[in-house]
Design an enzyme around this catalytic site. Structure first.
Site, PDB file in Angstrom:
ATOM      1  N   TYR A  56      37.478  18.010  34.609  1.00 25.75           N
ATOM      2  CA  TYR A  56      37.941  19.365  34.313  1.00 25.75           C
ATOM      3  C   TYR A  56      38.602  19.359  32.940  1.00 25.75           C
ATOM      4  O   TYR A  56      39.719  18.837  32.772  1.00 25.75           O
ATOM      5  CB  TYR A  56      38.929  19.847  35.366  1.00 25.75           C
ATOM      6  CG  TYR A  56      38.346  20.119  36.736  1.00 25.75           C
ATOM      7  CD1 TYR A  56      36.976  20.187  36.942  1.00 25.75           C
ATOM      8  CD2 TYR A  56      39.181  20.320  37.832  1.00 25.75           C
ATOM      9  CE1 TYR A  56      36.450  20.455  38.200  1.00 25.75           C
ATOM     10  CE2 TYR A  56      38.662  20.587  39.100  1.00 25.75           C
ATOM     11  CZ  TYR A  56      37.294  20.647  39.270  1.00 25.75           C
ATOM     12  OH  TYR A  56      36.785  20.896  40.527  1.00 25.75           O
ATOM     13  N   LEU A 206      36.377  32.877  47.065  1.00 28.76           N
ATOM     14  CA  LEU A 206      36.342  34.223  46.483  1.00 28.76           C
ATOM     15  C   LEU A 206      35.080  34.425  45.635  1.00 28.76           C
ATOM     16  O   LEU A 206      34.992  35.384  44.867  1.00 28.76           O
ATOM     17  CB  LEU A 206      37.585  34.468  45.625  1.00 28.76           C
ATOM     18  CG  LEU A 206      38.923  34.460  46.359  1.00 28.76           C
ATOM     19  CD1 LEU A 206      40.071  34.618  45.371  1.00 28.76           C
ATOM     20  CD2 LEU A 206      38.972  35.555  47.413  1.00 28.76           C
ATOM     21  N   GLY A 207      34.111  33.521  45.802  1.00 25.57           N
ATOM     22  CA  GLY A 207      32.881  33.653  45.025  1.00 25.57           C
ATOM     23  C   GLY A 207      33.126  33.647  43.536  1.00 25.57           C
ATOM     24  O   GLY A 207      32.495  34.385  42.789  1.00 25.57           O
ATOM     25  N   ARG A 208      34.075  32.783  43.089  1.00 29.76           N
ATOM     26  CA  ARG A 208      34.473  32.704  41.671  1.00 29.76           C
ATOM     27  C   ARG A 208      34.998  34.054  41.166  1.00 29.76           C
ATOM     28  O   ARG A 208      34.804  34.424  40.012  1.00 29.76           O
ATOM     29  CB  ARG A 208      33.309  32.210  40.810  1.00 29.76           C
ATOM     30  CG  ARG A 208      32.866  30.813  41.178  1.00 29.76           C
ATOM     31  CD  ARG A 208      31.604  30.389  40.443  1.00 29.76           C
ATOM     32  NE  ARG A 208      31.227  29.046  40.875  1.00 29.76           N
ATOM     33  CZ  ARG A 208      30.578  28.778  42.003  1.00 29.76           C
ATOM     34  NH1 ARG A 208      30.232  29.768  42.802  1.00 29.76           N
ATOM     35  NH2 ARG A 208      30.296  27.543  42.350  1.00 29.76           N
ATOM     36  N   GLY A 209      35.652  34.765  42.054  1.00 34.15           N
ATOM     37  CA  GLY A 209      36.236  36.054  41.688  1.00 34.15           C
ATOM     38  C   GLY A 209      35.363  37.239  42.005  1.00 34.15           C
ATOM     39  O   GLY A 209      35.840  38.377  42.034  1.00 34.15           O
ATOM     40  N   SER A 212      36.582  39.011  45.102  1.00 36.38           N
ATOM     41  CA  SER A 212      38.050  39.055  45.174  1.00 36.38           C
ATOM     42  C   SER A 212      38.587  40.478  45.261  1.00 36.38           C
ATOM     43  O   SER A 212      39.759  40.690  45.586  1.00 36.38           O
ATOM     44  CB  SER A 212      38.652  38.385  43.934  1.00 36.38           C
ATOM     45  OG  SER A 212      38.356  39.149  42.768  1.00 36.38           O
TER      46      SER A 212
END
Length: 331
Positions: A56, A206-209, A212
């Site tokens: 990362y 959250l499905g990458r936002g 959300s």
């Protein structure tokens, strides 16, 4: 904060974990001070499981966590670390290395960057197609025996690979994407985990936002935000997928909660052996996520959620085509 145990051999961790990737990588510019404050807020709220990866932002995330965790009782939190992803200048992904000698090399660097003498859960980020999983897990087992690693995990592999790895050393958990719009794990992988007594840590809840409740069609990603390349965020797909969110918003309204809280609670409700990871980058988003673990979803609620977002309802793959081949399961 309640706790859940990761499988029959893993540690007891907070029922909600903190995913730290976005504090350093993938979603655009970040604020170091806010990131550290978010880690502190999570710990103060009872979150003990913190997930990172040595790749990362090329180690930046581990150094950030070392700063945020400095002075804390080492037994008061658990570090889950992924390794093996190769990246070149410009942070371009170039493969996976699961060789035994590489495992020990990656681990030595992570221990140094994190400023700790052990990793609680150590896992290959992806399966190296050139190295049998038995060899990779065998190398981690040596590190368990030496005291540098407490538990072994896996990430994004299929059921057959889980079985092979577990035969070498007990696997604590599998980390894999699991959300209302990513449910391929339910067919074969999740039943296999339960048969073997292995937990699941769910990322991308959250499905990458996307689900959300805060995303909007036409939103322009910031520089460095990889979601701009995500098929589910592409024109045509994103409008359809946000229509699913509006259906969820009506269910959330009836429960007196936000969409984000509803979808996190849905993942948590799929079993006591599942720990959702909230990828919060700010205290605001963390504060929204935390109450999800107190949300009681009844069978009627779950049926309404299923009606709003049936399995397979989302449009687009969860990763760009170049990355799909490295996944153990599809969407």
């Amino acid at each position: 904060m309640r706790t859940r145990t990761l499988g029959s051999t893993g540690p007891a961790v907070s029922a909600l974990g903190l995913g730290a990737m976005g504090m350093s990588d993938a979603y655009g510019p970040t604020d170091r001070a806010e990131s550290i404050a978010t880690v502190h807020a999570a710990l103060e709220a009872g979150v003990t499981l913190i997930d990172t990866g040595d790749f990362y932002a090329m180690g930046h995330n581990e150094l950030l966590l070392a700063e945020a965790l400095r002075g804390r009782d080492r037994d008061s939190y658990q570090l889950s670390v992924k390794f093996g992803a190769l990246r070149g200048p410009g942070h371009i992904f170039s493969g996976t290395d699961g060789r035994p000698e590489a495992v020990k090399n990656f681990l030595a660097y992570s221990l140094t960057r994190l400023g700790t003498d052990h990793i609680d859960i150590y896992r290959p980020a992806r399966l190296d197609p050139a190295v049998p999983i038995e060899e990779t897990v065998g190398a981690i087992k040596e590190m368990v025996d030496a005291g540098y690693v407490r538990h072994i995990g896996l990430s994004e592999v299929d059921a057959a690979t889980v079985r092979r790895a577990h035969a070498v050393h007990p696997i604590a958990d599998l980390q894999i994407e699991y959300s209302l719009i990513s449910r391929a794990v339910e067919a074969e992988v999740l039943p296999t985990l339960r048969e073997l007594g292995i937990g699941l840590t769910a990322y991308g809840v959250l499905g990458r936002g996307l689900i959300s409740g805060h995303w909007s069609a036409g939103r322009n990603g910031a520089p460095g935000d990889s979601r701009g390349f995500g098929p589910r965020f592409s024109p045509g797909n994103v409008e359809h997928n946000l229509g699913l969110v509006e259906a969820l918003r009506r269910v959330a309204g009836s429960k007196g909660c936000t969409v984000a809280q509803l979808v996190i609670a849905w993942v948590a409700a799929q079993g006591e052996d599942i720990v959702p990871l909230a990828g919060a980058r700010t205290r605001e988003r963390l504060a929204e996520a935390l109450p999800a673990m107190r949300l009681n979803l009844t069978p009627d609620d779950l049926a309404e959620i299923e009606k709003a977002v049936p399995q397979g309802a989302a449009r687009g793959d969860r990763y760009p085509a170049a990355f799909m081949s490295g996944l153990g399961v599809g969407n």
